[in-house]
Scaffold this active site. Sequence first.
Site, PDB file in Angstrom:
ATOM      1  N   ARG A   1      10.621 -16.988 -40.877  1.00 14.21           N
ATOM      2  CA  ARG A   1       9.710 -16.071 -40.429  1.00 14.21           C
ATOM      3  C   ARG A   1       8.956 -14.998 -41.706  1.00 14.21           C
ATOM      4  O   ARG A   1       9.932 -14.303 -41.949  1.00 14.21           O
ATOM      5  CB  ARG A   1      10.428 -15.366 -39.212  1.00 14.21           C
ATOM      6  CG  ARG A   1       9.614 -14.525 -38.412  1.00 14.21           C
ATOM      7  CD  ARG A   1      10.282 -13.503 -37.610  1.00 14.21           C
ATOM      8  NE  ARG A   1      10.844 -12.325 -38.476  1.00 14.21           N
ATOM      9  CZ  ARG A   1      11.652 -11.599 -38.220  1.00 14.21           C
ATOM     10  NH1 ARG A   1      12.602 -11.882 -37.142  1.00 14.21           N
ATOM     11  NH2 ARG A   1      11.881 -10.706 -39.114  1.00 14.21           N
TER      12      ARG A   1
ATOM     13  N   HIS B   1       9.496  -9.438 -36.702  1.00 13.32           N
ATOM     14  CA  HIS B   1       9.788 -10.290 -35.293  1.00 13.32           C
ATOM     15  C   HIS B   1       8.603 -10.486 -34.302  1.00 13.32           C
ATOM     16  O   HIS B   1       8.181 -11.310 -33.872  1.00 13.32           O
ATOM     17  CB  HIS B   1      11.151  -9.633 -34.773  1.00 13.32           C
ATOM     18  CG  HIS B   1      11.346 -10.219 -33.466  1.00 13.32           C
ATOM     19  ND1 HIS B   1      11.732 -11.666 -33.283  1.00 13.32           N
ATOM     20  CD2 HIS B   1      11.254  -9.757 -32.150  1.00 13.32           C
ATOM     21  CE1 HIS B   1      11.772 -11.990 -31.975  1.00 13.32           C
ATOM     22  NE2 HIS B   1      11.522 -10.566 -31.369  1.00 13.32           N
TER      23      HIS B   1
ATOM     24  N   TYR C   1      15.776  -4.122 -42.558  1.00 17.99           N
ATOM     25  CA  TYR C   1      17.274  -4.893 -42.567  1.00 17.99           C
ATOM     26  C   TYR C   1      17.084  -6.347 -43.388  1.00 17.99           C
ATOM     27  O   TYR C   1      18.099  -7.039 -43.486  1.00 17.99           O
ATOM     28  CB  TYR C   1      17.565  -5.620 -41.080  1.00 17.99           C
ATOM     29  CG  TYR C   1      16.380  -6.265 -40.279  1.00 17.99           C
ATOM     30  CD1 TYR C   1      16.036  -7.842 -40.542  1.00 17.99           C
ATOM     31  CD2 TYR C   1      15.496  -5.495 -39.676  1.00 17.99           C
ATOM     32  CE1 TYR C   1      15.023  -8.388 -39.671  1.00 17.99           C
ATOM     33  CE2 TYR C   1      14.445  -6.245 -38.845  1.00 17.99           C
ATOM     34  CZ  TYR C   1      14.275  -7.657 -39.125  1.00 17.99           C
ATOM     35  OH  TYR C   1      13.202  -8.197 -38.693  1.00 17.99           O
TER      36      TYR C   1
HETATM   37  C1  LIG Z   1      17.751 -13.471 -22.595  1.00 11.33           C
HETATM   38  C2  LIG Z   1      16.922 -12.570 -23.701  1.00 11.33           C
HETATM   39  N1  LIG Z   1      18.174 -11.885 -24.563  1.00 11.33           N
HETATM   40  C3  LIG Z   1      17.581 -11.258 -25.212  1.00 11.33           C
HETATM   41  C4  LIG Z   1      16.144 -11.111 -25.701  1.00 11.33           C
HETATM   42  C5  LIG Z   1      15.633 -10.055 -26.662  1.00 11.33           C
HETATM   43  N2  LIG Z   1      15.163 -10.747 -27.699  1.00 11.33           N
HETATM   44  C6  LIG Z   1      13.830 -11.222 -27.745  1.00 11.33           C
HETATM   45  S1  LIG Z   1      13.703 -12.145 -29.030  1.00 11.33           S
HETATM   46  C7  LIG Z   1      15.366 -12.169 -29.772  1.00 11.33           C
HETATM   47  C8  LIG Z   1      15.748 -12.945 -30.782  1.00 11.33           C
HETATM   48  C9  LIG Z   1      15.230 -14.348 -30.429  1.00 11.33           C
HETATM   49  O1  LIG Z   1      15.551 -15.118 -31.978  1.00 11.33           O
HETATM   50  P1  LIG Z   1      15.453 -16.657 -32.080  1.00 11.33           P
HETATM   51  O2  LIG Z   1      15.890 -17.153 -30.940  1.00 11.33           O
HETATM   52  O3  LIG Z   1      15.669 -16.922 -33.607  1.00 11.33           O
HETATM   53  O4  LIG Z   1      13.674 -16.591 -32.157  1.00 11.33           O
HETATM   54  P2  LIG Z   1      12.700 -16.042 -33.151  1.00 11.33           P
HETATM   55  O5  LIG Z   1      12.420 -14.992 -32.412  1.00 11.33           O
HETATM   56  O6  LIG Z   1      13.044 -16.183 -34.447  1.00 11.33           O
HETATM   57  O7  LIG Z   1      11.437 -16.980 -33.130  1.00 11.33           O
HETATM   58  C10 LIG Z   1      16.008 -11.459 -28.813  1.00 11.33           C
HETATM   59  C11 LIG Z   1      17.332 -11.170 -28.875  1.00 11.33           C
HETATM   60  C12 LIG Z   1      15.202 -11.763 -24.541  1.00 11.33           C
HETATM   61  N3  LIG Z   1      14.058 -11.826 -24.658  1.00 11.33           N
HETATM   62  N4  LIG Z   1      15.822 -12.501 -23.692  1.00 11.33           N
END
Ligand SMILES: Cc1ncc(C[n+]2csc(CCOP(=O)(O)OP(=O)(O)O)c2C)c(N)n1
Length: 369
Positions: free
Chosen positions: A256, A260, A269
Amino acid sequence: MPDRPNYPVQLVQPDGHRVLDREHAALVADIGPEQLRALYTDMVVVRRIDIEGTALQRQGQLGLWAPLLGQEATQVGSARALHPDDYVFCSYREAAVAYCRGVDPTELTRLWRGVAHSCWDPDAVSMTNPNIIVGSQGLHATGYAYAAHLDGAEIATIAYFGDGASSQGDIAEALGFAAGWGAPVVFLCQNNHWAISEPVRVQSQTPIVRRAYGYGIPGVQVDGNDVLAVLAVTRQAIERARSGGGPSFIEAITYRMGPHTTADDPTRYRAAAELEEWSHRDPIDRLRRLLEHEGLLDAEFEARVTARADEVGAQVRTATIDMPDPDPSALFDHVYTTPHALITEERREYAAYLAGDPGLDAARTEGVP
Ligand SMILES: Cc1ncc(C[n+]2csc(CCOP(=O)(O)OP(=O)(O)O)c2C)c(N)n1
Ligand SMILES: [Mg+2]
């Protein structure tokens, strides 16, 4: 039960030279000069759409945007492996997949502008809308796949999720069910190295793909910045699912390159050196170098690609800015298919609030010291 050894499948090196891997090259043997150029065009256009999304948020035209910068090869390569009747279950970052499914680029920002509950009609393109609940799409994809199997439909579903989502219970449950019932689902984990500010090493001490082996699901790691390799392994997994071979797991190793979402500041970070290192593995540069080596890049083609990206970028921008604000009470539409007492009450209360009903404010602050 590894399908392959634990190293990522690669068909094109970062310098644009091909890798000798006959087995996987055979899966993309039909990708000639025109198809390579089409994949390149897709990637340049989706990058433009993505950059436009970020710019529109910065200018106050969108509430949020989740950039896919750096993940173009994983998304385009996998989406171009799908059949029109396969069904995609995505997260919030798959604008490039949506573009390849045929979503009109002018619909990609609707949800993020806050003018509608969704961006596009899912059944028109066989792809769900952006989903914020991390990992839940794994269950939806598995359930849909199993139901399709019961109906005798020879289709596959594909769930796009991240490295962070691989730690969610929903993904574990989906893997268990899919393995037990032979559901025709492809789990595509985009390991982009970060889950907001959490590095991938805190998600798993072993390669994420190995989790699939514990469920008896065949899996493969692929270089996610190599569009041909992603196309090859996704085709293989999709054909397995469509022909009754059950689920598969793909771990696409990518990065990425942006934040985010537009609400995040990754400089707080992660080290600048890490981003710098990955910038040398940019997926678009890699395909560009391959085209160069194979004599497929000329000024006329490049001008056409740029013109197409400019055109789509302008369409996204104009359409977003021109989106009319909805009637605020539309917020309560489509929550239930039939009238519901609580929603009716909330709709009435909200209308009173918008009309500046002083009684409502008094009721709200009652008991507040
Ligand atoms: C069930 C849930 N827990 C926490 C969140 C908050 N949250 C949104 S995105 C994220 C990180 C996800 O990371 P990843 O699966 O690696 O996907 P990326 O964003 O890197 O594409 C979190 C913790 C959420 N939206 N849903
Ligand atoms: Mg991630």
